[in-house]
Design a protein around this motif. Structure first.
Motif, PDB file in Angstrom:
ATOM      1  N   HIS A 206      39.200  39.566  45.681  1.00 12.28           N
ATOM      2  CA  HIS A 206      38.633  39.061  44.431  1.00 12.28           C
ATOM      3  C   HIS A 206      37.385  39.888  44.153  1.00 12.28           C
ATOM      4  CE1 HIS A 206      35.534  36.061  42.824  1.00 12.28           C
ATOM      5  NE2 HIS A 206      36.327  36.289  41.788  1.00 12.28           N
TER       6      HIS A 206
ATOM      7  N   SER B 108      40.556  33.288  30.482  1.00 15.27           N
ATOM      8  CA  SER B 108      39.362  34.138  30.453  1.00 15.27           C
ATOM      9  C   SER B 108      38.123  33.262  30.468  1.00 15.27           C
ATOM     10  CB  SER B 108      39.352  35.023  29.202  1.00 15.27           C
ATOM     11  OG  SER B 108      38.092  35.662  29.052  1.00 15.27           O
TER      12      SER B 108
ATOM     13  N   CYS C 118      43.632  43.269  29.403  1.00 16.56           N
ATOM     14  CA  CYS C 118      42.339  42.663  29.094  1.00 16.56           C
ATOM     15  C   CYS C 118      42.526  41.157  29.002  1.00 16.56           C
ATOM     16  CB  CYS C 118      41.746  43.193  27.791  1.00 16.56           C
ATOM     17  SG  CYS C 118      40.148  42.411  27.381  1.00 16.56           S
ATOM     18  N   THR C 119      42.008  40.441  29.987  1.00 19.24           N
ATOM     19  CA  THR C 119      42.159  38.995  30.006  1.00 19.24           C
ATOM     20  C   THR C 119      41.447  38.327  28.834  1.00 19.24           C
ATOM     21  OG1 THR C 119      40.330  38.953  31.608  1.00 19.24           O
ATOM     22  CG2 THR C 119      42.553  38.809  32.489  1.00 19.24           C
TER      23      THR C 119
ATOM     24  N   ALA D  32      42.295  42.018  34.446  1.00 18.40           N
ATOM     25  CA  ALA D  32      40.861  41.688  34.419  1.00 18.40           C
ATOM     26  C   ALA D  32      40.342  41.902  33.010  1.00 18.40           C
ATOM     27  CB  ALA D  32      40.095  42.554  35.409  1.00 18.40           C
TER      28      ALA D  32
ATOM     29  N   TYR E 232      37.744  48.275  35.817  1.00 16.70           N
ATOM     30  CA  TYR E 232      38.818  49.048  36.439  1.00 16.70           C
ATOM     31  C   TYR E 232      38.295  50.384  36.962  1.00 16.70           C
ATOM     32  CZ  TYR E 232      42.154  45.853  34.176  1.00 16.70           C
ATOM     33  OH  TYR E 232      42.877  44.748  33.759  1.00 16.70           O
TER      34      TYR E 232
ATOM     35  N   THR F  13      41.734  34.361  39.654  1.00 18.43           N
ATOM     36  CA  THR F  13      40.818  35.054  38.752  1.00 18.43           C
ATOM     37  C   THR F  13      40.997  34.591  37.313  1.00 18.43           C
ATOM     38  OG1 THR F  13      42.391  36.872  38.394  1.00 18.43           O
ATOM     39  CG2 THR F  13      40.766  37.158  40.164  1.00 18.43           C
TER      40      THR F  13
ATOM     41  N   ASP G 140      39.094  36.831  34.607  1.00 17.70           N
ATOM     42  CA  ASP G 140      38.259  37.945  34.140  1.00 17.70           C
ATOM     43  C   ASP G 140      37.895  38.865  35.291  1.00 17.70           C
ATOM     44  OD1 ASP G 140      38.270  37.355  31.427  1.00 17.70           O
ATOM     45  OD2 ASP G 140      36.372  36.270  31.503  1.00 17.70           O
ATOM     46  N   CYS G 141      37.570  38.296  36.470  1.00 17.81           N
ATOM     47  CA  CYS G 141      37.299  39.146  37.628  1.00 17.81           C
ATOM     48  C   CYS G 141      38.562  39.933  37.979  1.00 17.81           C
ATOM     49  CB  CYS G 141      36.858  38.309  38.828  1.00 17.81           C
ATOM     50  SG  CYS G 141      35.209  37.595  38.668  1.00 17.81           S
ATOM     51  N   LEU G 142      38.381  40.973  38.757  1.00 23.09           N
ATOM     52  CA  LEU G 142      39.476  41.882  39.074  1.00 23.09           C
ATOM     53  C   LEU G 142      40.153  41.507  40.395  1.00 23.09           C
ATOM     54  CD1 LEU G 142      41.014  44.572  38.571  1.00 23.09           C
ATOM     55  CD2 LEU G 142      39.185  45.710  39.848  1.00 23.09           C
TER      56      LEU G 142
ATOM     57  N   GLY H 279      34.851  40.630  41.300  1.00 16.51           N
ATOM     58  CA  GLY H 279      34.027  40.626  40.099  1.00 16.51           C
ATOM     59  C   GLY H 279      32.921  41.650  40.248  1.00 16.51           C
TER      60      GLY H 279
END
Length: 247
Positions: free
Chosen positions: A126, A229, A219-220, A158, A198, A106, A108-110, A128
């Motif tokens: 994964h 990111s 926070c990425t 994320a 989240y 990842t 940015d995706c969670l 997003g």
């Protein structure tokens, strides 16, 4: 000498569960991928990625090489076995065998990790916004061989709610799925709002029977020294979030 750094999830997982989420520091990649990029699909030199992956395995003393997925922002879930191959198209994997390393990449995706309270099964997803909207978490829960009430979940790093700007139309799509998602959005300007990825994940997991959800808070996008990111940099590397069972 490379010094790797990683996040160890803070959750009450059984003792035979091992899991980590890597940071961007400590590898050999250069430029936009500096330095611990683990993806072969973002334009980095393959030899650098291979060295990073070798460093990852040796430093963490992994029981085996992770199965590296070809993620599609979809909702497919597969089981990992000894015959599983790299680059399978899926966005979530689970395992019930010792030594199988479930991993997602990842930036940015969670990443979401799952384990049951008795240490018998694990999973990594994964997630997003596309995956969340299309049911990747629900599919993972429905595929695992245990009831959701027996599961623990950990939300990895994320993009944070202060930087994840999305369209009003996307908010409406989530709202059409469930009105509970209203609390995960804040309007910023006409046609735009900030989304809390989240909170979206917590809503979905808890609505489907998971009562124990941990993690979140990074926070990425803003923690530039720690994380890659995609939204911040465009061309960039990927972190890995992994989980495996020990005997």
């Amino acid at each position: 000498m490379h010094q790797l750094n990683w996040i160890i999830p803070d959750w009450p997982a059984p003792d035979n569960i091992n899991c980590i989420s890597t940071l961007r520091r400590g590898g050999v990649s250069r430029g936009r991928y500096s330095s611990f990029n683990l993806s072969t699909r973002v334009g980095d030199r393959i030899r650098h990625v291979k060295r990073n992956r070798k460093l990852l395995r040796s430093t963490l003393q992994l029981p085996d090489e992770p199965i590296w997925l070809r993620q599609q922002h979809g909702n497919r879930v597969i089981k990992l076995t000894a015959s599983s191959k790299n680059n399978v198209q899926t966005d979530a994997v689970y395992a019930t065998e010792y030594g199988m390393v479930c991993a997602v990449l990842t930036a940015d995706c969670l990443p979401v990790l799952f384990c049951d309270r008795y240490g018998e099964c694990i999973a990594a997803a994964h997630a997003g916004w596309r995956g969340l909207l299309n049911g990747v978490l629900e599919n993972t829960l429905n595929t695992l061989p245990v009831e959701a009430e027996r599961l623990l979940c950990w939300l990895g790093p994320a993009i944070g709610p202060g930087k994840f700007e999305v369209s009003e139309e996307l908010r409406k799509k989530f709202m059409r799925r469930d009105r509970m998602h209203e609390q995960a959005f804040n309007a910023t300007q006409v046609g735009k709002c900030l989304a809390d990825i989240y909170q979206l994940a917590k809503n979905i997991l808890m609505a489907n029977g998971v009562g124990a959800v941990f993690g979140g808070g990074h926070c990425t996008y803003t923690e530039e020294q720690q994380f890659f990111s995609y939204r911040r940099d465009g061309t960039t590397g990927r972190m890995a979030t992994m989980i495996w069972l020990n005997a």
